[in-house]
Motif scaffolding. Structure first.
Motif, short mmCIF file in Angstrom:
data_model
loop_
_atom_site.label_atom_id
_atom_site.label_comp_id
_atom_site.label_asym_id
_atom_site.label_seq_id
_atom_site.Cartn_x
_atom_site.Cartn_y
_atom_site.Cartn_z
N MET A 74 58.90 55.09 83.22
CA MET A 74 59.01 53.76 82.68
C MET A 74 59.60 53.74 81.30
O MET A 74 59.63 52.69 80.66
CB MET A 74 57.62 53.15 82.62
CG MET A 74 57.11 52.92 83.98
SD MET A 74 57.12 51.26 84.46
CE MET A 74 56.25 50.58 83.13
N ALA A 75 60.09 54.86 80.85
CA ALA A 75 60.68 54.90 79.52
C ALA A 75 61.82 53.89 79.42
O ALA A 75 62.09 53.35 78.35
CB ALA A 75 61.19 56.29 79.20
N ASP A 76 62.45 53.61 80.56
CA ASP A 76 63.57 52.67 80.54
C ASP A 76 63.12 51.25 80.21
O ASP A 76 63.94 50.40 79.94
CB ASP A 76 64.35 52.72 81.85
CG ASP A 76 63.52 53.03 83.05
OD1 ASP A 76 63.98 52.79 84.16
OD2 ASP A 76 62.39 53.52 82.90
N THR A 112 51.70 53.86 97.94
CA THR A 112 51.23 54.04 96.56
C THR A 112 50.18 52.99 96.22
O THR A 112 49.13 53.30 95.63
CB THR A 112 52.42 53.97 95.58
OG1 THR A 112 53.31 55.06 95.88
CG2 THR A 112 51.97 54.06 94.13
N TRP A 113 50.45 51.74 96.59
CA TRP A 113 49.45 50.68 96.36
C TRP A 113 48.13 51.05 97.06
O TRP A 113 47.05 50.98 96.46
CB TRP A 113 49.96 49.33 96.88
CG TRP A 113 48.92 48.26 96.74
CD1 TRP A 113 47.86 48.03 97.60
CD2 TRP A 113 48.76 47.33 95.66
NE1 TRP A 113 47.07 47.00 97.12
CE2 TRP A 113 47.61 46.56 95.94
CE3 TRP A 113 49.50 47.07 94.51
CZ2 TRP A 113 47.16 45.54 95.08
CZ3 TRP A 113 49.06 46.05 93.65
CH2 TRP A 113 47.91 45.30 93.95
N ARG A 166 55.99 55.47 90.54
CA ARG A 166 56.35 56.53 91.49
C ARG A 166 55.10 57.34 91.86
O ARG A 166 54.13 57.39 91.10
CB ARG A 166 57.38 57.48 90.88
CG ARG A 166 58.71 56.86 90.52
CD ARG A 166 59.73 57.97 90.23
NE ARG A 166 59.17 59.00 89.34
CZ ARG A 166 59.41 59.07 88.03
NH1 ARG A 166 60.19 58.18 87.44
NH2 ARG A 166 58.89 60.04 87.32
N PRO A 167 55.13 58.01 93.02
CA PRO A 167 53.96 58.79 93.45
C PRO A 167 53.56 59.89 92.46
O PRO A 167 52.39 60.28 92.42
CB PRO A 167 54.42 59.41 94.78
CG PRO A 167 55.47 58.49 95.29
CD PRO A 167 56.17 57.94 94.07
N ILE A 209 53.34 46.71 89.05
CA ILE A 209 52.68 45.68 89.84
C ILE A 209 51.22 46.04 90.12
O ILE A 209 50.38 45.15 90.28
CB ILE A 209 53.47 45.38 91.14
CG1 ILE A 209 53.03 44.07 91.77
CG2 ILE A 209 53.39 46.55 92.12
CD1 ILE A 209 53.94 43.59 92.91
N PHE A 210 50.88 47.31 90.14
CA PHE A 210 49.48 47.66 90.35
C PHE A 210 48.65 47.25 89.14
O PHE A 210 47.61 46.59 89.27
CB PHE A 210 49.28 49.14 90.67
CG PHE A 210 47.84 49.43 91.04
CD1 PHE A 210 47.33 49.06 92.28
CD2 PHE A 210 46.98 50.01 90.13
CE1 PHE A 210 45.99 49.26 92.62
CE2 PHE A 210 45.64 50.22 90.44
CZ PHE A 210 45.15 49.85 91.69
N HIS A 211 49.11 47.61 87.98
CA HIS A 211 48.39 47.17 86.77
C HIS A 211 48.33 45.64 86.70
O HIS A 211 47.27 45.07 86.48
CB HIS A 211 49.06 47.72 85.51
CG HIS A 211 48.56 47.07 84.26
ND1 HIS A 211 47.36 47.42 83.68
CD2 HIS A 211 49.05 46.03 83.54
CE1 HIS A 211 47.14 46.63 82.63
NE2 HIS A 211 48.16 45.78 82.52
N ASP A 212 49.47 45.00 86.88
CA ASP A 212 49.52 43.55 86.68
C ASP A 212 48.72 42.78 87.73
O ASP A 212 48.02 41.82 87.39
CB ASP A 212 50.98 43.07 86.69
CG ASP A 212 51.68 43.36 85.37
OD1 ASP A 212 50.99 43.42 84.33
OD2 ASP A 212 52.92 43.53 85.37
#
Ligand code: PHE
Ligand code: FE
Length: 288
Positions: free
Chosen positions: A1-3, A35-36, A116-117, A128-131
């Motif tokens: 997520m650095a991007d 992953t979810w 990503r896994p 989206i998992f956090h949010d």
């Protein structure tokens, strides 16, 4: 997520003027849905007895475990019927004023992508998992729903007064990393904690961090860290009490804050009501 460290100043291609994009649910891959499911199952091993009743109740009301990443077209009608909130998709972090405008209108902006896994345990930017798993269950609680909208309006005001740095700390120590004293023990309601397997245990059980009773002005003076577990958590007695404390006009508080120094992450003030005084062992050993 650095991007995502780069925050655009105008909506990227394909996004609307309010920065929303389509969730495009059909485009998620099986790996992403898996992953979810993995993250959801893992949190459900940990959260009973640690997450607040409000969170757990909201989670079950939304039915987010039907297999894979929730489809907002199915989730939003349930959420909207409960508290009038909806979730919209955005490409990543959005400018403050865009974020506040969504909140002020009972729209919660969620990232579209999932980690990503190989990033199950730690991610610097919200996916989206956090949010959705982290934030949306609390939006089913009527008092919390009001709080979040008020925060959006308060954000617009704080921005115009140059006090955003102080107000952002309130968001951090409540919406993201808040604990609640439920009567039967300390529980989590902060999204940054409930969406993290390791911090869910750490925040309520580890002897390292300080846990201090909620104090609005004190929080707005307190630094925070974004790179590891928190070294201090603030504990609210109830969501109603949080709402009551923040309904007051922050104007005079902002005026006072201008003349006051910041408080360090591990500092304990003479007036603090300390619930657990931390050993800080975790951070002293170098943390993550
Ligand atoms: N009462 C705050 C103000 O006067 C607004 C606010 C409400 C901010 C709730 C945060 C949370 O600015
Ligand atoms: Fe968040």
């Amino acid at each position: 997520m650095a991007d995502f460290e780069h925050v655009f100043q105008s909506p990227p291609e394909g996004a609307a003027a309010d920065w929303t994009i389509s969730q495009n649910w059909r485009a998620y891959t099986q790996v992403e849905h898996d992953t979810w499911d993995t993250l959801y199952a893992r949190q459900m091993e940990i959260l009973p007895g640690r997450a607040s009743d409000a969170f757990l109740k909201g989670l079950s009301a939304l039915d987010l475990n039907t297999g894979g990443i929730p489809d907002f077209a199915l989730m939003n009608p349930k959420l909207k019927a409960l508290t009038g909130w909806t979730v919209v998709c955005v490409p990543g972090l959005v400018p403050d004023e865009v974020f506040f405008d969504h909140l002020a209108n009972r729209r919660f902006p969620s990232g579209q992508f999932i980690r990503r896994p190989d990033q199950l345990d730690y991610l610097q930017e919200p996916d989206i998992f956090h949010d959705v798993f982290g934030h949306v269950p609390m939006l089913t609680d009527p008092d919390f729903a009001d709080y979040m909208q008020a925060y959006g309006k308060g954000g617009q005001r704080a921005q115009s007064l140059g006090m955003l740095k102080n107000l952002a700390r309130l968001y951090w120590y409540t919406v993201e990393f808040g604990l609640i004293d439920q009567g039967d023990g300390l529980r989590i309601y902060g999204a940054g904690i409930v969406s993290s397997a390791s911090e869910s245990v750490f925040a309520v059980e580890d002897p390292s961090p300080n846990r201090i009773a909620f104090d609005l002005e004190r929080i707005m003076r307190t630094d925070y860290r974004i790179d590891d577990f928190q070294q201090v958590y603030f504990v609210i007695p109830s969501i109603e009490a949080l709402n009551d404390a923040t309904l007051e006009d922050f104007g005079p508080i902002y005026d006072r804050l201008k003349g006051q120094s910041d408080i360090g992450i591990t500092a304990i003030q003479p007036y603090d009501r300390v619930i657990t005084r931390g050993t800080q062992t975790y951070a002293d050993k170098g943390g993550r």
